[in-house]
Design a protein around this motif. Structure first.
Motif, mmCIF file in Angstrom:
data_model
loop_
_atom_site.group_PDB
_atom_site.id
_atom_site.type_symbol
_atom_site.label_atom_id
_atom_site.label_comp_id
_atom_site.label_asym_id
_atom_site.label_seq_id
_atom_site.Cartn_x
_atom_site.Cartn_y
_atom_site.Cartn_z
ATOM 1 N N HIS A 187 48.572 36.715 49.969
ATOM 2 C CA HIS A 187 49.461 36.643 51.136
ATOM 3 C C HIS A 187 49.185 37.810 52.097
ATOM 4 C CE1 HIS A 187 53.023 36.208 53.609
ATOM 5 N NE2 HIS A 187 53.376 37.441 53.294
ATOM 6 N N ILE A 188 49.063 39.006 51.560
ATOM 7 C CA ILE A 188 48.787 40.191 52.391
ATOM 8 C C ILE A 188 47.440 40.032 53.095
ATOM 9 C CG2 ILE A 188 48.325 42.677 52.354
ATOM 10 C CD1 ILE A 188 50.301 42.783 49.912
ATOM 11 N N ALA A 189 46.425 39.597 52.351
ATOM 12 C CA ALA A 189 45.087 39.428 52.940
ATOM 13 C C ALA A 189 45.109 38.413 54.077
ATOM 14 C CB ALA A 189 44.091 39.020 51.859
ATOM 15 N N GLN A 190 45.936 37.389 53.937
ATOM 16 C CA GLN A 190 46.039 36.369 54.987
ATOM 17 C C GLN A 190 46.709 36.899 56.251
ATOM 18 O OE1 GLN A 190 48.019 33.284 52.718
ATOM 19 N NE2 GLN A 190 46.077 32.310 52.167
ATOM 20 N N LEU A 191 47.428 38.013 56.135
ATOM 21 C CA LEU A 191 48.034 38.645 57.314
ATOM 22 C C LEU A 191 47.012 39.466 58.099
ATOM 23 C CD1 LEU A 191 51.410 39.861 55.738
ATOM 24 C CD2 LEU A 191 51.059 37.879 57.241
ATOM 25 N N PRO A 230 45.601 42.665 57.635
ATOM 26 C CA PRO A 230 45.779 44.077 58.006
ATOM 27 C C PRO A 230 44.404 44.713 58.217
ATOM 28 C CG PRO A 230 46.017 43.819 55.637
ATOM 29 C CD PRO A 230 45.885 42.421 56.225
ATOM 30 N N LYS A 231 44.382 45.914 58.735
ATOM 31 C CA LYS A 231 43.117 46.631 58.945
ATOM 32 C C LYS A 231 42.338 46.720 57.630
ATOM 33 C CE LYS A 231 40.581 49.556 61.451
ATOM 34 N NZ LYS A 231 39.784 49.104 62.563
ATOM 35 N N ALA A 232 43.053 46.941 56.532
ATOM 36 C CA ALA A 232 42.447 47.020 55.195
ATOM 37 C C ALA A 232 43.551 46.950 54.152
ATOM 38 C CB ALA A 232 41.660 48.317 55.032
ATOM 39 N N ILE A 233 43.130 46.721 52.914
ATOM 40 C CA ILE A 233 44.015 46.820 51.758
ATOM 41 C C ILE A 233 43.434 47.901 50.858
ATOM 42 C CG2 ILE A 233 44.877 45.675 49.682
ATOM 43 C CD1 ILE A 233 44.718 43.006 51.210
ATOM 44 N N VAL A 234 44.271 48.855 50.462
ATOM 45 C CA VAL A 234 43.859 49.892 49.510
ATOM 46 C C VAL A 234 44.437 49.510 48.152
ATOM 47 C CG1 VAL A 234 44.009 52.320 48.866
ATOM 48 C CG2 VAL A 234 43.730 51.686 51.274
ATOM 49 N N LEU A 235 43.558 49.294 47.179
ATOM 50 C CA LEU A 235 43.970 48.909 45.835
ATOM 51 C C LEU A 235 44.345 50.177 45.056
ATOM 52 C CD1 LEU A 235 44.312 46.438 43.973
ATOM 53 C CD2 LEU A 235 41.976 46.863 43.170
ATOM 54 N N ASN A 281 38.996 40.654 40.958
ATOM 55 C CA ASN A 281 39.824 39.544 41.448
ATOM 56 C C ASN A 281 40.281 39.773 42.884
ATOM 57 O OD1 ASN A 281 39.758 37.984 39.059
ATOM 58 N ND2 ASN A 281 41.324 39.281 38.140
ATOM 59 N N VAL A 282 40.704 40.981 43.186
ATOM 60 C CA VAL A 282 41.184 41.291 44.533
ATOM 61 C C VAL A 282 40.030 41.238 45.533
ATOM 62 C CG1 VAL A 282 42.277 43.052 45.982
ATOM 63 C CG2 VAL A 282 43.156 42.603 43.673
ATOM 64 N N LEU A 283 38.869 41.664 45.108
ATOM 65 C CA LEU A 283 37.684 41.610 45.972
ATOM 66 C C LEU A 283 37.367 40.164 46.367
ATOM 67 C CD1 LEU A 283 35.949 44.002 46.912
ATOM 68 C CD2 LEU A 283 34.270 43.327 45.230
ATOM 69 N N GLN A 284 37.479 39.244 45.417
ATOM 70 C CA GLN A 284 37.240 37.820 45.723
ATOM 71 C C GLN A 284 38.246 37.315 46.759
ATOM 72 O OE1 GLN A 284 37.431 35.870 41.906
ATOM 73 N NE2 GLN A 284 35.218 36.073 41.575
ATOM 74 N N ILE A 285 39.506 37.682 46.581
ATOM 75 C CA ILE A 285 40.542 37.269 47.534
ATOM 76 C C ILE A 285 40.234 37.828 48.920
ATOM 77 C CG2 ILE A 285 42.980 37.575 48.163
ATOM 78 C CD1 ILE A 285 43.557 37.557 45.081
ATOM 79 N N CYS A 286 39.919 39.114 48.973
ATOM 80 C CA CYS A 286 39.664 39.762 50.269
ATOM 81 C C CYS A 286 38.428 39.192 50.958
ATOM 82 C CB CYS A 286 39.559 41.274 50.084
ATOM 83 S SG CYS A 286 41.157 42.050 49.745
ATOM 84 N N LYS A 287 37.399 38.904 50.190
ATOM 85 C CA LYS A 287 36.205 38.292 50.791
ATOM 86 C C LYS A 287 36.537 36.928 51.378
ATOM 87 C CE LYS A 287 32.583 40.654 48.227
ATOM 88 N NZ LYS A 287 31.566 40.566 47.164
ATOM 89 N N LYS A 288 37.291 36.142 50.628
ATOM 90 C CA LYS A 288 37.663 34.797 51.095
ATOM 91 C C LYS A 288 38.501 34.870 52.368
ATOM 92 C CE LYS A 288 39.791 30.503 49.692
ATOM 93 N NZ LYS A 288 40.612 29.800 48.742
ATOM 94 N N GLU A 289 39.365 35.867 52.473
ATOM 95 C CA GLU A 289 40.258 36.007 53.628
ATOM 96 C C GLU A 289 39.682 36.914 54.718
ATOM 97 O OE1 GLU A 289 42.733 34.074 53.976
ATOM 98 O OE2 GLU A 289 42.729 33.312 51.917
ATOM 99 N N ASP A 290 38.452 37.403 54.509
ATOM 100 C CA ASP A 290 37.790 38.292 55.465
ATOM 101 C C ASP A 290 38.650 39.525 55.772
ATOM 102 O OD1 ASP A 290 35.651 39.088 57.052
ATOM 103 O OD2 ASP A 290 36.468 38.126 58.837
ATOM 104 N N THR A 291 39.122 40.151 54.701
ATOM 105 C CA THR A 291 39.943 41.361 54.801
ATOM 106 C C THR A 291 39.248 42.477 54.035
ATOM 107 O OG1 THR A 291 41.959 40.061 54.971
ATOM 108 C CG2 THR A 291 42.215 42.334 54.276
ATOM 109 N N THR A 292 39.197 43.650 54.610
ATOM 110 C CA THR A 292 38.538 44.796 53.991
ATOM 111 C C THR A 292 39.336 45.304 52.805
ATOM 112 O OG1 THR A 292 37.595 45.454 56.113
ATOM 113 C CG2 THR A 292 37.718 47.158 54.415
ATOM 114 N N LEU A 293 38.645 45.546 51.688
ATOM 115 C CA LEU A 293 39.263 46.148 50.509
ATOM 116 C C LEU A 293 38.687 47.540 50.304
ATOM 117 C CD1 LEU A 293 41.120 45.929 48.006
ATOM 118 C CD2 LEU A 293 39.091 45.170 46.741
ATOM 119 N N ILE A 294 39.577 48.491 50.088
ATOM 120 C CA ILE A 294 39.188 49.869 49.791
ATOM 121 C C ILE A 294 39.701 50.186 48.393
ATOM 122 C CG2 ILE A 294 39.402 52.293 50.453
ATOM 123 C CD1 ILE A 294 40.003 51.294 53.337
#
Length: 190
Positions: A26-30, A32-37, A53-66
């Motif tokens: 849900h957050i990735a679909q919003l 944001p500039k990035a998500i910090v795990l 798992n979170v990396l897969q979600i972020c890649k699918k939603e085109d959201t940066t994961l840190i």
């Protein structure tokens, strides 16, 4: 609502309404500039599994994961974005090769002196705080917008306010010169 001025900070202990990974989606679909795990109490192997798992979600939603704190996880996952506490960053020697594969490095600072350190360590961004009082640290007074302005003026790299940041005060933070704000509860408890 546009969330591109926010960095989402995770805390699975705050996620009570839904499954944690569903909340991350849900957050990735919003966008944001990035998500910090930031699940700093997990053992390394559990963090790596979660990060996959979170990396897969972020890649699918085109959201940066840190990733946060676990340099070993960044190496195992070959993920070049990491946020390290200033104390951890300070313990890594400049000649150390530990961060050679990292292309985005951030840290959190709580003083002007630490802001200078972050700049010396060639951080790509910093989190400065806590700006306002926060539920995470209820006994710690906020440093305020003047502190934030001073940090922005000092480092000349993107500064994100952290601590008590919400939809209600993001415009104050941006007016102080910050690149944006970090929000934990507002994302994890939606």
């Amino acid at each position: 609502m546009n969330y591109n001025h926010f960095i989402a900070i995770t805390n699975r202990h705050l996620c009570k309404k839904t499954d944690y990974l569903q909340q991350i989606k849900h957050i990735a679909q919003l966008h944001p500039k990035a998500i910090v795990l930031r699940e700093k109490d997990l053992p390394l192997e559990e963090y790596i599994t979660l990060a996959k798992n979170v990396l897969q979600i972020c890649k699918k939603e085109d959201t940066t994961l840190i990733l946060h704190n676990y340099v070993e996880a960044a190496h195992v996952l070959q993920h070049p974005y990491i946020h390290l506490p200033i104390s951890v960053l300070s313990s890594i020697l400049p000649s150390d090769n530990t961060l050679s594969s990292i292309t985005m490095l951030g840290t959190s600072i709580h003083s002007i002196e630490q802001a200078f350190l972050a700049k010396q360590f060639r951080c790509n961004y910093i989190f400065a705080g806590n700006i306002y009082e926060t539920n995470c640290k209820p006994d710690l007074a906020g440093k305020g917008l003047n502190f934030l302005k001073e940090v922005v003026k000092t480092v000349h790299i993107p500064v994100y306010a952290i601590g008590g940041i919400s939809l209600n005060n993001i415009n104050e933070v941006l007016s102080a010169g910050a690149a944006g704000g970090c929000m934990m509860s507002g994302f994890m408890q939606q």
